[in-house]
Design an enzyme around this catalytic site. Structure first.
Site, short mmCIF file in Angstrom:
data_model
loop_
_atom_site.label_atom_id
_atom_site.label_comp_id
_atom_site.label_asym_id
_atom_site.label_seq_id
_atom_site.Cartn_x
_atom_site.Cartn_y
_atom_site.Cartn_z
N ASN A 108 -2.90 1.97 15.17
CA ASN A 108 -3.30 1.61 16.53
C ASN A 108 -3.76 2.89 17.22
O ASN A 108 -3.59 3.99 16.68
CB ASN A 108 -2.15 0.90 17.28
CG ASN A 108 -0.93 1.77 17.45
OD1 ASN A 108 -1.03 2.91 17.90
ND2 ASN A 108 0.22 1.25 17.08
N ILE A 151 0.82 -1.22 0.00
CA ILE A 151 0.00 0.00 0.00
C ILE A 151 0.85 1.27 0.00
O ILE A 151 0.41 2.30 -0.47
CB ILE A 151 -1.03 -0.01 1.16
CG1 ILE A 151 -2.15 1.01 0.88
CG2 ILE A 151 -0.34 0.24 2.50
CD1 ILE A 151 -3.39 0.81 1.70
N GLY A 169 3.27 -4.07 11.20
CA GLY A 169 2.43 -4.31 10.03
C GLY A 169 2.31 -3.10 9.12
O GLY A 169 3.28 -2.38 8.87
N VAL A 170 1.10 -2.89 8.61
CA VAL A 170 0.81 -1.78 7.69
C VAL A 170 1.16 -0.44 8.34
O VAL A 170 1.75 0.43 7.71
CB VAL A 170 -0.69 -1.78 7.29
CG1 VAL A 170 -1.05 -0.55 6.50
CG2 VAL A 170 -1.03 -3.02 6.49
N ASP A 171 0.80 -0.29 9.60
CA ASP A 171 1.04 0.96 10.33
C ASP A 171 2.52 1.33 10.31
O ASP A 171 2.90 2.44 9.94
CB ASP A 171 0.52 0.79 11.76
CG ASP A 171 0.42 2.09 12.53
OD1 ASP A 171 0.43 3.17 11.91
OD2 ASP A 171 0.32 2.02 13.77
N TYR A 182 -4.19 -8.17 14.58
CA TYR A 182 -5.45 -8.04 15.32
C TYR A 182 -6.35 -9.26 15.13
O TYR A 182 -7.39 -9.37 15.76
CB TYR A 182 -6.18 -6.76 14.93
CG TYR A 182 -5.58 -5.49 15.51
CD1 TYR A 182 -4.36 -5.48 16.18
CD2 TYR A 182 -6.25 -4.29 15.40
CE1 TYR A 182 -3.82 -4.31 16.70
CE2 TYR A 182 -5.72 -3.11 15.93
CZ TYR A 182 -4.51 -3.13 16.57
OH TYR A 182 -4.00 -1.97 17.09
#
Length: 171
Positions: A23, A10, A31-33, A124
């Site tokens: 979060n 992404i 992860g993505v964050d 999650y």
């Protein structure tokens, strides 16, 4: 609204807005964050700190917006997905809120193209099939004269197959 599914990273997607599965601290994570914060650079974190100082943590299902920093997007919408705890009704509503609030924020910004990751399906542990159904349902239900394209950016083949089947049952 056109809906597209791709497998990829992404942080490399050319869309006006990319959505971050953040979060509640808004200060980056895994992860993505973590990937979005690393690729986007320090401006994203600086703006997240300003938001935190103004409103405190970001609640599950809520969404806030920052610059995209060094990313090939204009903005990052940070939304906090639910941690799966087996309470399907409550978790599903919160995940629906993530998509709906992100789409509403994008529309308020006048955005034509938005890219979503598979919110809450990594650490999650939200069941991928259920998460996909919720994501597709919320996007199809959201009527916008502004948003023209939604891209689901799947990190893995399993999510990609789920989304393709949901969007094209004959796949």
């Amino acid at each position: 609204m056109k809906i597209e599914v791709i497998k990829g990273d992404i942080t490399k997607i050319h869309a006006e807005v990319i959505v971050n599965a953040a979060n509640s601290s808004l200060l980056g994570g895994g992860g993505v964050d973590g990937a979005i914060h690393r690729a986007g650079g320090p401006r994203i974190l600086e703006e997240c700190r300003v938001i935190r100082n103004r409103q405190g943590k970001c609640g599950t299902g809520e969404a806030v917006v920052t610059t995209a920093g060094n990313l090939p997007a204009q903005y990052v919408i940070h939304t906090v997905g639910p941690v799966w705890n087996g309470d399907e009704e409550k978790s599903s509503k919160l995940l629906s809120d993530c998509y709906r609030n992100s789409l509403q924020l994008a529309e308020n910004l006048g955005i034509k193209t938005i890219a979503f990751p598979n919110i809450s399906t990594g650490i999650y542990k939200f069941p991928k099939e259920l998460a996909g159904k919720i994501a597709v349902h919320e996007v199809r239900k959201f009527h916008s004269d502004i948003i023209e394209k939604v891209i689901f950016v799947c990190f893995d083949e399993e999510n990609e197959e789920i989304y393709k089947k949901l969007l094209n049952p004959s796949f």
